[in-house]
Design a protein around this motif. Structure first.
Motif, PDB file in Angstrom:
ATOM      1  N   ARG A 253      -7.590  -9.016  -5.127  1.00 30.08           N
ATOM      2  CA  ARG A 253      -6.135  -7.978  -4.948  1.00 30.08           C
ATOM      3  C   ARG A 253      -5.214  -8.587  -5.808  1.00 30.08           C
ATOM      4  O   ARG A 253      -4.330  -7.772  -6.335  1.00 30.08           O
ATOM      5  CB  ARG A 253      -5.802  -7.885  -3.388  1.00 30.08           C
ATOM      6  N   TYR A 254      -4.852  -9.906  -5.663  1.00 25.45           N
ATOM      7  CA  TYR A 254      -3.774 -10.610  -6.529  1.00 25.45           C
ATOM      8  C   TYR A 254      -3.906 -11.887  -6.515  1.00 25.45           C
ATOM      9  O   TYR A 254      -4.916 -12.211  -5.487  1.00 25.45           O
ATOM     10  CB  TYR A 254      -2.519 -10.392  -5.919  1.00 25.45           C
ATOM     11  N   ALA A 255      -3.421 -12.530  -7.259  1.00 21.54           N
ATOM     12  CA  ALA A 255      -3.625 -14.314  -7.453  1.00 21.54           C
ATOM     13  C   ALA A 255      -2.703 -15.033  -6.907  1.00 21.54           C
ATOM     14  O   ALA A 255      -3.090 -16.356  -6.519  1.00 21.54           O
ATOM     15  CB  ALA A 255      -3.985 -14.548  -8.716  1.00 21.54           C
ATOM     16  N   ASN A 256      -1.648 -14.346  -6.517  1.00 18.61           N
ATOM     17  CA  ASN A 256      -0.472 -15.226  -5.902  1.00 18.61           C
ATOM     18  C   ASN A 256      -0.546 -15.402  -4.390  1.00 18.61           C
ATOM     19  O   ASN A 256      -1.422 -14.866  -3.900  1.00 18.61           O
ATOM     20  CB  ASN A 256       0.821 -14.619  -6.259  1.00 18.61           C
ATOM     21  N   GLU A 257      -0.058 -16.381  -3.930  1.00 18.60           N
ATOM     22  CA  GLU A 257       0.028 -16.789  -2.545  1.00 18.60           C
ATOM     23  C   GLU A 257       0.612 -15.695  -1.637  1.00 18.60           C
ATOM     24  O   GLU A 257       1.545 -15.361  -2.179  1.00 18.60           O
ATOM     25  CB  GLU A 257       0.850 -18.190  -2.131  1.00 18.60           C
ATOM     26  N   ASP A 258      -0.048 -15.590  -0.596  1.00 17.98           N
ATOM     27  CA  ASP A 258       0.517 -14.486   0.381  1.00 17.98           C
ATOM     28  C   ASP A 258       0.859 -15.151   1.780  1.00 17.98           C
ATOM     29  O   ASP A 258       1.070 -16.450   1.723  1.00 17.98           O
ATOM     30  CB  ASP A 258      -0.463 -13.326   0.684  1.00 17.98           C
ATOM     31  N   ASP A 259       0.914 -14.434   2.873  1.00 16.32           N
ATOM     32  CA  ASP A 259       1.232 -14.946   4.103  1.00 16.32           C
ATOM     33  C   ASP A 259       0.319 -16.285   4.595  1.00 16.32           C
ATOM     34  O   ASP A 259       0.374 -17.155   5.340  1.00 16.32           O
ATOM     35  CB  ASP A 259       1.311 -14.092   5.304  1.00 16.32           C
ATOM     36  N   PHE A 260      -1.133 -15.994   4.145  1.00 20.50           N
ATOM     37  CA  PHE A 260      -2.027 -17.030   4.709  1.00 20.50           C
ATOM     38  C   PHE A 260      -2.440 -18.071   3.426  1.00 20.50           C
ATOM     39  O   PHE A 260      -3.634 -18.817   3.688  1.00 20.50           O
ATOM     40  CB  PHE A 260      -3.170 -16.414   5.061  1.00 20.50           C
TER      41      PHE A 260
ATOM     42  N   LEU B 277       0.834  -1.982  -0.356  1.00 20.48           N
ATOM     43  CA  LEU B 277      -0.509  -1.440   0.274  1.00 20.48           C
ATOM     44  C   LEU B 277      -1.217  -2.625   0.589  1.00 20.48           C
ATOM     45  O   LEU B 277      -2.268  -2.497   1.512  1.00 20.48           O
ATOM     46  CB  LEU B 277      -1.307  -0.735  -0.813  1.00 20.48           C
ATOM     47  N   TRP B 278      -1.009  -4.013   0.297  1.00 25.00           N
ATOM     48  CA  TRP B 278      -1.675  -5.172   1.079  1.00 25.00           C
ATOM     49  C   TRP B 278      -1.165  -5.744   2.139  1.00 25.00           C
ATOM     50  O   TRP B 278      -1.489  -6.569   2.693  1.00 25.00           O
ATOM     51  CB  TRP B 278      -1.577  -6.299  -0.198  1.00 25.00           C
ATOM     52  N   GLU B 279      -0.044  -4.920   2.772  1.00 32.04           N
ATOM     53  CA  GLU B 279       0.661  -5.148   3.942  1.00 32.04           C
ATOM     54  C   GLU B 279       1.030  -6.750   4.150  1.00 32.04           C
ATOM     55  O   GLU B 279       0.770  -7.442   5.353  1.00 32.04           O
ATOM     56  CB  GLU B 279      -0.379  -4.740   5.091  1.00 32.04           C
ATOM     57  N   LEU B 280       1.908  -7.057   3.388  1.00 26.60           N
ATOM     58  CA  LEU B 280       2.448  -8.388   3.480  1.00 26.60           C
ATOM     59  C   LEU B 280       3.404  -8.315   4.847  1.00 26.60           C
ATOM     60  O   LEU B 280       4.204  -7.373   4.817  1.00 26.60           O
ATOM     61  CB  LEU B 280       3.289  -8.898   2.126  1.00 26.60           C
ATOM     62  N   ARG B 281       3.154  -9.331   5.431  1.00 23.29           N
ATOM     63  CA  ARG B 281       4.001  -9.415   6.726  1.00 23.29           C
ATOM     64  C   ARG B 281       5.226 -10.009   6.856  1.00 23.29           C
ATOM     65  O   ARG B 281       6.062 -10.027   7.550  1.00 23.29           O
ATOM     66  CB  ARG B 281       3.195 -10.025   7.812  1.00 23.29           C
ATOM     67  N   THR B 282       5.579 -10.923   5.530  1.00 23.64           N
ATOM     68  CA  THR B 282       6.745 -11.859   5.567  1.00 23.64           C
ATOM     69  C   THR B 282       7.582 -11.526   4.506  1.00 23.64           C
ATOM     70  O   THR B 282       8.721 -12.172   4.741  1.00 23.64           O
ATOM     71  CB  THR B 282       6.234 -13.286   5.544  1.00 23.64           C
TER      72      THR B 282
END
Length: 600
Positions: free
Chosen positions: A510-517, A399-404
C-alpha cells in the motif's frame, strides 16, 4: 490421518445466503458463523480460538479411522461437497449450504445452516461434534433437547437443530454407523415442518437452481471464467440483502501480518469497499446487487446530517460501531486481540463522498433498473456533493485509515473531484443546466487544486498527499477514476515511481513508509491488482497477464483471496474472503481476457 488438529489457515470455503454465512475448514468443519447476521455473535468461532480446543465453537463430521478429505463446490454455487473416507474405503459426502430460493413470492433465506450426509460406499462410522458458543466465545451455548432436536441459546438468539440422526449420539459425541442419508437443519427456534430428509433434499435442489440461474445471467469474460464466477458468487454472499449493505469481509481479526496487532473487524459496510464491489459486479451485469446497494445508500443519504458521510456503517445502517476486544477468544493462531466493532466509523475520510455519488449516478441513465434516479434523488445527492466540494482540500485519515495522523490525501481529493464531475453529468441527463454549470466549475477548481497540491515538481510525479513526496498505491487509480488518461506523461511518470518504490516482486505494498504499527510486512492484494490494471493500460499486456496468473495461483482451494499476502512466502493474511481482492480478480480478468468475438 493424524488426530491432531491442523494449524488454522485461510483454506476456508464460504457458504451463505445473503442473510447468514459460514466458513468451512479443510477438515469439513464449520469454524466460523455469526447469527443472526454477519456482524452478530459467532456461534461458530473455532477459527479464532487458537490451536487449543479447536472443536469448541465448531460443527464437525468425522469418520472413525478417517484417512482423507476432499472438497469442491457444486458447479456455479456456494454449495460445498466434502468427501470423507476411512481406511477401509468407507466414504460419505457432506453437503453444506444455506438455503436460498424463491418461495411464496419472496426470497427464502433463513438464519440457518443446512448439512446433509450421504453414504457413498462401505460401512463408515460417523462422529458428530457440535459445540456452538455464546458471548463471543465466553461460554458454550446452553442447550435443551427433545427426541429429534437440540436447542442452543446463542446470546439472545436461539437456534434449533432438527435432524433425523440419533440425538443421543450427537450429544454424547459417539460414533455410529451411517446407513442412510442424514439431514441437519440448524435454524430458527421453531418446529421444522415435514420430513427433514426430503425437505432438505428439496432445499438443496432449489438452492442449487437459484445460484446456477444467477450465474447464468453474468456477462463473464471468455478467459478465467471459473475464477470470475467464484469471485462474483462470493461478493454476492457479502451483501446483507435485507438492507443492501455490502460488508468488506466475513471475518474479524485475522491479522494483516503475524503478531502485529493489525487485527480489525471487517464485518461492516465500508462505503469505499462497497463502491468497488458494485463497480465490479456491475461490469458483469449483476444489477440486483447494485439496486439493493443503491437503496441502502439512499437511506444513508437521507439520514446524513448536513450530508456528512461516515467511512463505514453497520449492515443495518447504524452509525455507531463501538470497538472492543473479545477477551475469551485467543485469536487466529493465538494472535489476538479479537476486535469487535471498528473505531474507524468516527474517522474523517473524505473519499467516501465520491464513493457515495459515483454508483448513484448510474441510476439516472440506466434504463434497465427497476427504479431509476429522479430529480429528488439528485437533490439529495447534492447534499453529499456539497461536502465533497467543501472538504476536497482538507486533511483526513485517508483510504488506509491512519489512526494517529492526517493529511490532505490525493486519492480523497480526486474522489471529490469525481463526485463533482459526475454530478455535472447527472445534471446534464436531467436537463438541469444551471446545476450542471455549478458542478462543472467546482470540478475544474478541484482539478486545479490537485495539480498545484499533489504534483511534486522536483520528483516529477504525483504524491500521495498535498505538499508531500511520498507515494502510495492509490495513485494507480487516477486513470480508473477518469482523472487522467493512461498515456498522460504525468501518470506515466507516477506509475514508474510507484512501481519502483512499492513493488516487491509479484506483489505491491500500500505504502512503504511507517504507519501506526511500524513498517508494513505484507502486500495488499488489491494494490497488486491495481498494478496489473496499470500495466495493461501501459501496453505491457504480457507482463500484466503473467502477474495476474501469479495472483490466481495464490488463491485458496476455494478460489478466493484474503486481504494481504506475505510477499516472500505467498501466505495469505488478513480478513477473508476480502471483497477488495475479489474485485481485483473480476476487473483484471475483464481487462486482459480475449473477447468472445475473437474466440468464436
Amino acid at each position: 490421518m493424524s488426530t491432531t488438529a491442523p494449524e488454522s489457515s485461510l483454506e476456508l470455503w464460504p457458504i451463505g445466503n445473503c442473510q447468514v454465512s459460514g466458513l468451512i475448514d479443510r477438515r469439513g468443519a464449520l469454524v466460523w458463523g455469526c447469527v443472526p447476521r454477519v456482524d452478530g455473535d459467532p456461534a461458530f468461532c473455532a477459527l479464532l480460538r487458537g490451536e487449543n480446543g479447536q472443536d469448541l465453537g465448531s460443527w464437525r463430521f468425522s469418520l472413525e479411522n478417517q484417512v482423507s478429505v476432499s472438497q469442491e463446490y457444486v458447479r456455479n454455487t456456494p454449495i460445498l461437497r466434502t468427501r470423507l473416507e476411512d481406511e477401509s474405503g468407507g466414504k460419505v459426502d457432506v453437503f453444506d449450504f444455506c438455503p436460498r430460493f424463491e418461495r411464496s413470492g419472496r426470497m427464502y433465506r433463513p438464519v440457518a445452516f443446512a448439512r446433509m450426509v450421504r453414504p457413498v460406499s462401505g460401512s463408515p462410522r460417523l462422529k458428530i461434534t457440535l459445540t456452538p458458543m455464546s458471548g463471543y466465545g465466553s461460554q458454550t451455548a446452553p442447550l435443551t433437547h427433545g427426541t429429534n432436536h437440540i436447542r442452543y441459546l446463542n446470546d439472545r438468539h436461539a437456534l434449533r437443530l432438527t435432524t433425523n440422526a440419533p440425538v443421543g449420539y450427537i450429544l454424547d459425541e459417539r460414533a455410529f454407523r451411517i446407513e442412510k442419508q442424514l439431514a441437519f437443519f440448524l435454524g430458527p427456534d421453531e418446529p421444522f415442518v415435514g420430513n427433514i430428509s426430503h425437505e432438505l433434499d428439496a432445499m438443496l435442489r432449489m438452492t442449487e437452481s437459484y445460484w446456477q440461474h444467477w450465474v447464468r445471467g453474468l456477462a463473464t469474460p471468455i478467459d478465467w471464467q471459473e475464477a470470475v464466477i467464484r469471485a462474483a458468487i462470493t461478493l454476492k454472499l457479502c451483501q446483507h440483502e435485507e438492507t443492501g449493505a455490502i460488508v468488506a469481509a466475513l471475518t474479524t481479526s485475522i491479522p494483516e501480518a503475524p503478531n502485529t496487532q493489525r487485527n480489525w473487524d471487517y464485518r461492516y459496510c465500508w462505503i469505499r469497499d462497497a463502491y468497488y464491489t458494485v463497480q465490479a459486479l456491475n461490469r458483469l451485469g449483476a444489477l440486483d446487487v447494485l439496486e439493493k446497494y443503491l437503496a441502502y445508500l439512499r437511506n444513508l443519504v437521507d439520514d446524513a446530517h448536513s450530508g456528512v458521510i461516515q467511512p463505514l456503517y453497520s449492515v443495518s445502517g447504524a452509525r455507531e460501531i463501538i470497538e472492543w476486544e473479545a477477551e475469551a477468544l485467543p485469536g487466529y493462531r493465538g494472535m489476538g486481540p479479537v476486535r469487535v466493532g471498528n473505531a474507524a466509523y468516527y474517522q474523517v475520510q473524505h473519499d467516501c463522498y465520491g464513493q457515495i455519488i459515483i454508483p448513484n449516478i448510474q441510476a439516472f441513465s440506466d434504463h434497465r433498473l427497476l427504479r431509476m434516479g429522479n430529480v429528488e434523488d439528485f437533490i439529495s445527492l447534492e447534499k453529499v456533493g456539497e461536502l465533497a466540494w467543501k472538504m476536497h482540500d482538507q486533511p483526513d485519515a485517508g483510504l488506509w485509515e491512519l489512526r494517529t495522523r492526517t493529511a490532505v490525501h490525493t486519492y480523497s481529493a480526486v474522489m471529490n473531484w469525481a463526485a463533482c464531475d459526475r454530478l455535472a453529468n447527472a445534471a446534464q441527463v436531467l436537463g438541469l443546466g444551471d446545476r450542471q454549470l455549478v458542478w462543472r466549475e467546482r470540478a475544474d477548481t478541484i482539478r486545479s487544486n490537485i495539480e498545484n497540491g499533489a504534483w511534486h515538481k522536483a520528483c516529477g510525479h504525483y504524491a500521495a498527499t498535498f505538499g508531500g513526496k511520498e507515494l502510495d498505491a492509490s495513485l494507480l487509480q487516477l486513470v480508473e477514476l477518469r482523472y487522467v488518461a493512461a498515456d498522460d506523461p504525468r501518470f506515466q511518470a507516477t506509475l514508474q515511481a510507484v512501481e519502483r518504490t512499492l513493488r516487491r516482486g509479484e506483489h505491491m505494498l500500500r505504502y512503504a513508509n511507517e504507519d501506526d504499527f511500524g513498517l508494513p510486512e505484507t502486500a495488499f492484494n488489491i494494490c497488486t491488482f491495481w498494478l496489473i490494471e496499470a500495466l495493461h493500460l501501459d501496453g505491457r499486456d504480457e507482463e500484466a497477464r503473467a502477474l495476474f496468473e501469479a495472483m490466481l495461483a495464490h488463491r485458496t482451494a476455494s478460489g478466493l483471496l484474503s486481504e494481504d499476502m506475505d510477499f516472500e512466502t505467498g501466505e495469505l493474511w488478513g480478513n477473508f474472503p476480502q471483497t477488495y481482492s475479489l474485485v481485483g480478480i473480476i476487473n483484471c480478468a475483464g481487462l486482459l481476457s480475449r473477447s468472445w468475438r475473437d474466440w468464436r
